[in-house]
Design an enzyme around this catalytic site. Structure first.
Site, mmCIF file in Angstrom:
data_model
loop_
_atom_site.group_PDB
_atom_site.id
_atom_site.type_symbol
_atom_site.label_atom_id
_atom_site.label_comp_id
_atom_site.label_asym_id
_atom_site.label_seq_id
_atom_site.Cartn_x
_atom_site.Cartn_y
_atom_site.Cartn_z
ATOM 1 N N LYS A 144 0.870 -1.178 0.000
ATOM 2 C CA LYS A 144 0.000 0.000 0.000
ATOM 3 C C LYS A 144 0.905 1.225 0.000
ATOM 4 O O LYS A 144 1.666 1.434 0.948
ATOM 5 C CB LYS A 144 -0.893 0.003 1.248
ATOM 6 C CG LYS A 144 -1.626 1.328 1.457
ATOM 7 C CD LYS A 144 -2.501 1.326 2.693
ATOM 8 C CE LYS A 144 -2.857 2.748 3.112
ATOM 9 N NZ LYS A 144 -3.681 2.789 4.322
ATOM 10 N N GLY A 193 -7.639 8.812 9.874
ATOM 11 C CA GLY A 193 -7.788 8.770 11.324
ATOM 12 C C GLY A 193 -8.870 9.654 11.902
ATOM 13 O O GLY A 193 -9.034 9.723 13.116
ATOM 14 N N ALA A 247 -9.473 4.973 4.757
ATOM 15 C CA ALA A 247 -9.308 6.133 5.631
ATOM 16 C C ALA A 247 -10.591 6.941 5.817
ATOM 17 O O ALA A 247 -11.318 7.205 4.870
ATOM 18 C CB ALA A 247 -8.227 7.074 5.127
ATOM 19 N N GLY A 248 -10.809 7.314 7.047
ATOM 20 C CA GLY A 248 -11.885 8.241 7.365
ATOM 21 C C GLY A 248 -13.197 7.598 7.763
ATOM 22 O O GLY A 248 -14.062 8.243 8.344
ATOM 23 N N ASN A 267 -9.374 0.749 9.819
ATOM 24 C CA ASN A 267 -8.449 0.477 10.917
ATOM 25 C C ASN A 267 -8.867 1.224 12.184
ATOM 26 O O ASN A 267 -9.348 0.635 13.148
ATOM 27 C CB ASN A 267 -7.023 0.828 10.487
ATOM 28 C CG ASN A 267 -5.960 0.466 11.532
ATOM 29 O OD1 ASN A 267 -4.778 0.561 11.265
ATOM 30 N ND2 ASN A 267 -6.344 0.021 12.733
ATOM 31 N N THR A 268 -8.724 2.549 12.144
ATOM 32 C CA THR A 268 -8.929 3.338 13.353
ATOM 33 C C THR A 268 -10.293 3.090 14.005
ATOM 34 O O THR A 268 -10.385 2.944 15.228
ATOM 35 C CB THR A 268 -8.793 4.840 13.019
ATOM 36 O OG1 THR A 268 -7.539 5.047 12.383
ATOM 37 C CG2 THR A 268 -8.863 5.685 14.277
#
Lengths: 66, 376, 258
Positions: free
Chosen positions: C98, C159, C185-186, C207-208
């Site tokens: 990535k 994040g 993301a986001g 992820n986050t």
């Protein structure tokens, strides 16, 4: 003699192999990748690589990331 | 790349059966979508969509307003030459027709340009018959040296050319290419184009793509609706649009919707496109491609052109003569000296068109583009 | 649904949720997260070994069946990303990478130009390149030309858990780009991942939102189900919906006059 390991000067004895250095620092050679003077070393070369004075070593491994 | 394999594939499909099998709910689903695919286009062009034309019109009208505002771009055709080596059975200029043939000298081109420019028009479409010997690339190049003094945007509707020939015209100031496939039905095409270079179906079919590659800013395609099965031809036109838009996102792809009208000549249309069908086709195009330029010519009546204004039209011709030299010569086309390519129905002058557009709340746009090049 | 396979980089995946290993309070929960989410792809980063404190090895907690997707986080240029990618491949865990190039630490937005440069070089070296980018059509096209295996547009700045802020731009990428689109993301909530999938995204990377949830394992399961629900809805095809108000005055009245 001295090598630079992850940005820090480390004193080692003459004739020390890369594998020897890793083991002496408690680093499992199977979980890391090593750059010696900006060249990537294959894992099976660790045992035969004799370190020289001033060598630049980067030892990296996978950590958490997104 | 070529649209030809796709065209061949669709020609082999039982398209009529597929049009017939479209259901009301297929149409409703297509109407509810913001991004339509080829199946949705088929649904909207099918007989099942006919009862939905008002709903389609509401949505098409809103989309057109959203993307184009209340504006109509005006242009006029300038016929440079009517020499032609093709025998297209439906065309007034075809080689077998014994009509007076002529080609404008550069001085006459200038006269025509002045006459058109005096009306305020800035977008020009130049036309010729298919005669490389007469209206050669060199001739067109010289015409451009005259025309670009008067018109910031010049499009061509001429015989199909190679890519480097198109590129040369782009260099000399041409920024738009109009090339109609007439019909996407290859078998029928062969029976309508009996001789001449235009007989080569595939060379014609790939011409718009060569124009895209050559750097044309606007490429305008279309089928002469009624020559063959209008539903199929309109659908294949839509697929051709999508094909070009996908591969050449930097080019404005536009369509014209010329329809054949019953006329006095020997050749009669295969299928008649009624007003209702014409509207359905146009609406389907708008819903399928919200940003698509749609041109309606003066073949259509004044009343019809006014009625369909809010439904998706973006470009109209005005002050039209389809005869060589028709803009500057004092000639009454009734007396037979000057013969047009087809009969026009809306004979309003540019001023009259503008007045009518304003009355309906539309702004006539004479110029929306300045071609800036390194021309000396 | 078993026939809905997501093929990427020579792999056939049943799950369209990619997960990550960052930001966990305790890495040992990662194996449960993987299982609960049903995810088959997980990201890791590459860092210098900390010589002073012997921390645990994240690899110990990643189930063996997971496909590793190392990222180039920390890279500020194409050259740095390329260096990290080559090191990651030398770890012997495959050739997926990535690409993440960020030199703006205030917003953590990816540098599309550097990303495209790195992508081209790495794709030529045989990497399966998954570049993380802003949802930008031109950058995405340059990645197609560069040989990327997928395009990973952000839903919101990394994040932030702010959801699918780039909705309209992602929709354009889905329509225009012939590579898999993986929203990365986001994404803060399962409903947002679900929406991305309904729109036609091929996968989501989360992820986050999982790692920082009160109960990461439960949240992982929720994301796994949301991605699957969105995918199924996409495959089912949305029903008819009337987006416009009914006409006050007809536009086609002229057609019935005759």
């Amino acid at each position: 003699m001295t090598v630079v390991l992850n940005g820090k000067n480390v004193d080692i004895s003459e004739g020390m192999t890369l594998l020897g250095l890793l083991e002496s620092r408690g680093i499992s050679s199977e979980t890391v990748v090593v750059e010696l003077n900006r060249e990537i070393l294959s894992a099976d070369a660790f045992v035969s690589t004799i370190l020289g004075d001033g060598d630049l070593l980067e030892v990296l491994r996978f950590v958490g990331g997104g | 790349m070529s649209f030809y394999p796709i065209c061949t594939e669709y020609n082999a499909l039982p398209l009529n059966e597929r049009f017939e099998s479209v259901t009301e709910s297929d149409v409703r689903r297509a109407l509810g979508k913001t991004v339509l695919d080829a199946e949705d286009l088929l649904s909207l062009m099918s007989p099942a969509a006919a009862p939905f034309v008002e709903e389609m019109a509401q949505k098409a009208s809103q989309l057109t307003l959203q993307y184009f505002g209340r504006t109509i771009q005006l242009f006029t055709p300038l016929y440079l030459s009517n020499f032609c080596t093709n025998h297209c059975v439906y065309c007034g200029f075809n080689a077998k027709n014994k009509i007076p043939r002529s080609q404008l000298e550069l001085a006459q081109v200038e006269e025509e340009a002045k006459a058109i420019a005096a009306t305020g028009l800035k977008h020009l479409l130049i036309l010729t018959g298919e005669s490389r010997a007469k209206a050669s690339p060199d001739y067109l190049d010289s015409c451009m040296t005259v025309l670009r003094k008067y018109f910031p945007s010049v499009s061509i509707e001429i015989y199909s050319m190679d890519q480097d020939e198109y590129a040369r015209l782009v260099d000399s100031g041409v920024d738009g290419l109009t090339v109609f496939q007439e019909t996407y039905d290859e078998e029928l095409y062969a029976t309508l184009h009996l001789f001449g270079p235009k007989k080569n179906f595939r060379y014609r079919l790939d011409a718009p793509e060569r124009g895209c590659k050559a750097g044309m800013r606007v490429v305008n395609i279309g089928a002469l609706l009624g020559l063959g099965d209008w539903r199929k031809d309109a659908y294949l036109t839509g697929l051709h649009v999508a094909y070009l838009q996908n591969l050449y996102p930097e080019v404005d792809i536009a369509v014209s919707l010329p329809r054949m009208r019953p006329h006095a000549g020997e050749f009669q249309p295969t299928s008649i496109v009624e007003d209702r069908d014409m509207v359905q086709i146009m609406l389907a195009f708008r819903l399928f491609s919200p940003r698509l330029g749609i041109t309606i010519s003066t073949r259509e009546s004044v009343q019809f052109r006014e009625d369909i204004l809010p439904l998706g039209v973006t470009k109209m011709s005005a002050g039209v003569s389809t005869a060589v030299g028709g803009h500057s010569q004092e000639d009454d086309s009734q007396d037979g000296d000057t013969v047009g390519q087809f009969d026009i129905s809306d004979e309003r002058t540019v001023d009259e068109m503008c007045e009518a557009l304003r009355k309906q709340g539309y702004q006539p746009v004479f110029k929306d583009w300045e071609f800036i090049t390194d021309l000396q | 649904m078993s026939e809905d396979i997501f093929e990427i980089g020579g792999f056939k995946l049943e799950s369209r949720l990619f997960t990550g290993t960052g930001k966990y309070a305790d890495d040992s929960i990662i194996s449960d997260v993987c299982e609960a989410s049903a995810s088959q792809v997980i990201t890791v980063a590459l860092r210098r070994v900390d010589l002073e404190s012997g921390t645990g090895n994240v690899m110990d907690y990643i189930p063996k069946y997971m496909k590793l997707l190392p990222n180039t986080s920390g890279a500020r240029s194409a050259d740095e990303a390329i260096r990290i990618a080559r090191l990651a491949r030398a770890m012997g865990c495959g050739d997926w990478i990535k690409i993440e190039v960020i030199s703006d630490n205030k917003y953590l937005l990816p540098d599309g130009y550097e990303t495209a440069k790195a992508t081209e070089i790495l794709a030529n070296e045989g990497f399966v390149v998954l570049p993380y980018i802003n949802a930008d059509l031109y950058v995405a096209r340059s990645l197609v030309d560069a040989g990327a295996a997928a395009v990973m547009p952000l839903g919101a700045p990394i994040g932030t858990n702010r959801g699918l802020k780039t909705r309209e731009m992602v929709r354009i990428l889905i329509e225009e780009i012939d590579l898999p689109i993986i929203v990365d993301a986001g994404i803060g909530n399962p409903s947002e991942a679900c929406e991305a999938m309904e729109m036609g995204a091929d996968a989501c990377l989360v992820n986050t939102a999982i790692a920082t949830a009160g109960n990461p394992v439960l949240m992982a399961r929720a994301f796994g189900r949301a991605v699957r629900a969105g995918r199924e809805a996409y495959l089912a095809g949305a029903g008819a919906m009337c987006r416009h108000a009914k006409a006050s005055s007809p536009l086609t009245g002229f057609l019935s006059e005759d």
